[in-house]
Design an enzyme around this catalytic site. Structure first.
Site, PDB file in Angstrom:
ATOM      1  N   LYS A 110       0.824  -1.217   0.000  1.00 14.64           N
ATOM      2  CA  LYS A 110       0.000   0.000   0.000  1.00 14.64           C
ATOM      3  C   LYS A 110       0.852   1.259   0.000  1.00 14.64           C
ATOM      4  CE  LYS A 110      -4.407  -1.657   1.655  1.00 14.64           C
ATOM      5  NZ  LYS A 110      -5.390  -1.728   2.734  1.00 14.64           N
ATOM      6  N   LYS A 191      -4.775  -9.598  -7.709  1.00 18.92           N
ATOM      7  CA  LYS A 191      -6.037 -10.067  -7.134  1.00 18.92           C
ATOM      8  C   LYS A 191      -7.197  -9.137  -7.486  1.00 18.92           C
ATOM      9  CE  LYS A 191      -6.338  -8.003  -2.586  1.00 18.92           C
ATOM     10  NZ  LYS A 191      -6.793  -8.114  -1.231  1.00 18.92           N
ATOM     11  N   LYS A 194     -11.708  -4.048  -5.338  1.00 19.01           N
ATOM     12  CA  LYS A 194     -12.657  -2.960  -5.595  1.00 19.01           C
ATOM     13  C   LYS A 194     -11.952  -1.710  -6.071  1.00 19.01           C
ATOM     14  CE  LYS A 194     -13.940  -3.881  -1.181  1.00 19.01           C
ATOM     15  NZ  LYS A 194     -14.784  -4.263  -0.039  1.00 19.01           N
TER      16      LYS A 194
HETATM   17  P1  AMP Z   1     -11.334  -6.498   1.907  1.00 18.93           P
HETATM   18  O1  AMP Z   1     -12.257  -6.148   0.810  1.00 18.93           O
HETATM   19  O2  AMP Z   1      -9.910  -6.262   1.563  1.00 18.93           O
HETATM   20  O3  AMP Z   1     -11.753  -5.928   3.226  1.00 18.93           O
HETATM   21  O4  AMP Z   1     -11.428  -8.074   2.066  1.00 18.93           O
HETATM   22  C1  AMP Z   1     -12.445  -8.731   2.767  1.00 18.93           C
HETATM   23  C2  AMP Z   1     -12.255 -10.229   2.724  1.00 18.93           C
HETATM   24  O5  AMP Z   1     -12.304 -10.720   1.387  1.00 18.93           O
HETATM   25  C3  AMP Z   1     -10.913 -10.721   3.297  1.00 18.93           C
HETATM   26  O6  AMP Z   1     -11.096 -11.949   3.976  1.00 18.93           O
HETATM   27  C4  AMP Z   1     -10.072 -10.931   2.071  1.00 18.93           C
HETATM   28  O7  AMP Z   1      -9.061 -11.892   2.271  1.00 18.93           O
HETATM   29  C5  AMP Z   1     -11.112 -11.414   1.068  1.00 18.93           C
HETATM   30  N1  AMP Z   1     -10.727 -11.062  -0.309  1.00 18.93           N
HETATM   31  C6  AMP Z   1     -10.572  -9.809  -0.817  1.00 18.93           C
HETATM   32  N2  AMP Z   1     -10.223  -9.852  -2.129  1.00 18.93           N
HETATM   33  C7  AMP Z   1     -10.160 -11.172  -2.446  1.00 18.93           C
HETATM   34  C8  AMP Z   1      -9.851 -11.882  -3.635  1.00 18.93           C
HETATM   35  N3  AMP Z   1      -9.559 -11.250  -4.782  1.00 18.93           N
HETATM   36  N4  AMP Z   1      -9.871 -13.224  -3.607  1.00 18.93           N
HETATM   37  C9  AMP Z   1     -10.190 -13.886  -2.468  1.00 18.93           C
HETATM   38  N5  AMP Z   1     -10.495 -13.278  -1.314  1.00 18.93           N
HETATM   39  C10 AMP Z   1     -10.479 -11.948  -1.276  1.00 18.93           C
END
Ligand code: AMP
Ligand code: TRP
Length: 325
Positions: A110, A191, A194
């Site tokens: 980041k 990955k 959003k």
């Molecule tokens: P975040 O949107 O970063 O707060 O992620 C929320 C949850 O979704 C966490 O458990 C992440 O590990 C999972 N996550 C986010 N992006 C991915 C992705 N591309 N593939 C799998 N899991 C994800």
């Protein structure tokens, strides 16, 4: 088992969040005591709009409910409504070496990506996450692979505390799901996220026409083979993973089914699978989006239930640390 997990309210949920996290939560809530949190204090470590934060919190709570998280079984709540999260993060930071925080992959990535937004919150992010987990005497944390390192650090922090001040914390383990890393449809070596290219990211409540557009435009690999080889064919391998997880069919089965069919037939079939799988979520979300009062009521109930556990842990921690109660 006591389970804890959370997602940041930063906008729409995508199928990576669902496959990497929520899908596992749905299974876990059947047999465990689960807490599912909307981690708004984590969301403000990256640029955000105060005008939209409330709305994003309610949207994420609605999404939790729309996918099937059940407030009768699980505690669903907002992180910032329980002050003990921030309080415990501070206490944990008082004995955690700076080097441990600096070496975190997410911090390094980041800061590299947004050198203009390197605030202390970004560095302290894993302390707050450790506080989330440890406040509830959590035994297991279901997350995507990108968060594994943070849970490992949490274990280390818990051990350090127990050794230094006396036993308070359980040592939580990480639960990785099959869809641990869903990649961007536009750049299958990164990955799905959003905050990156929206064309690479399928929203959990995406309209059928958009799903079709995004899947048809998804990057594939040179050659025509539909084979799972993440190193050589990251694009098609990612689509195979998505297909498999949403359809319940094994990758082996899919490779056979599409052996001589080419990318277009495969993509058309995947579009149908996705539209069908996401349809019930979209319906439920529409229905809930006009019931904000009900959603807020659920968050209030969750807050009350979570607070009791959080207060009891923080009291223990402060006692052990010699702070006046
Ligand atoms: P975040 O949107 O970063 O707060 O992620 C929320 C949850 O979704 C966490 O458990 C992440 O590990 C999972 N996550 C986010 N992006 C991915 C992705 N591309 N593939 C799998 N899991 C994800
Ligand atoms: N850091 C996690 C993410 O970006 C979200 C999160 C915050 C979390 N606190 C947590 C996940 C506690 C599991 C447990 O995805």
């Amino acid at each position: 088992m006591r389970i804890f997990s959370g997602i940041r309210p930063t906008g729409e949920l995508h199928i990576g969040n669902y496959l990497g996290a929520i899908r596992q939560w749905l299974e876990l809530q059947e047999k465990n005591e689960c807490l599912f949190c909307i981690v708004d204090l984590h969301a403000i470590t990256t640029p955000f709009s105060p005008d939209r934060l409330q709305q994003n919190i309610i949207k994420l709570a609605t999404a939790y409910l729309a996918t099937g998280l059940n407030p009768e079984k699980s505690i669903i709540f907002v992180q910032s409504q329980i002050k003990e999260h921030a309080e415990l993060a501070w206490l944990l930071g008082s004995f955690t070496p700076l080097g441990e925080l600096r070496r975190m992959t997410q911090f390094k990535e980041k800061t590299k990506r947004h050198p203009e937004h390197v605030n202390a919150g970004l560095l302290n992010y894993p302390l707050l996450m450790a506080a989330d987990i440890l406040l509830y005497q959590t035994e297991a944390v279901p997350v995507g692979k990108d968060q594994q390192q943070h849970v490992e650090l949490t274990r280390q922090i818990a051990r350090n505390f127990n050794k230094k001040f006396g036993e308070v914390f359980k040592i939580p383990k990480v639960l990785l799901s099959e869809g641990q890393k869903i990649m961007s449809l536009q750049n299958p070596r990164k990955k799905m996220s959003k905050t990156d290219d929206p064309r690479g990211c399928i929203d959990l409540f995406e309209e059928p026409a958009e799903i079709q557009k995004k899947v048809m435009a998804a990057v594939t690999d040179p050659g025509k083979k539909i084979k799972y080889q993440p190193e050589r064919q990251p694009g098609i391998s990612n689509l195979l993973t998505i297909y498999s997880l949403f359809s319940g069919k094994s990758i082996k089965f899919l490779e056979k089914k599409f052996e001589n069919k080419g990318y277009e037939a495969f993509k058309k079939s995947l579009i149908k699978v996705l539209i069908d799988a996401l349809e019930p979520f979209r319906k439920k979300q529409k229905e809930l989006s006009s019931r904000e009062v009900y959603v807020r009521e659920i968050l209030q109930q969750g807050r009350k239930r979570a607070e009791v556990i959080a207060q009891s842990t923080i009291t223990e921690v402060k006692k052990k640390m010699g702070l006046i109660l």
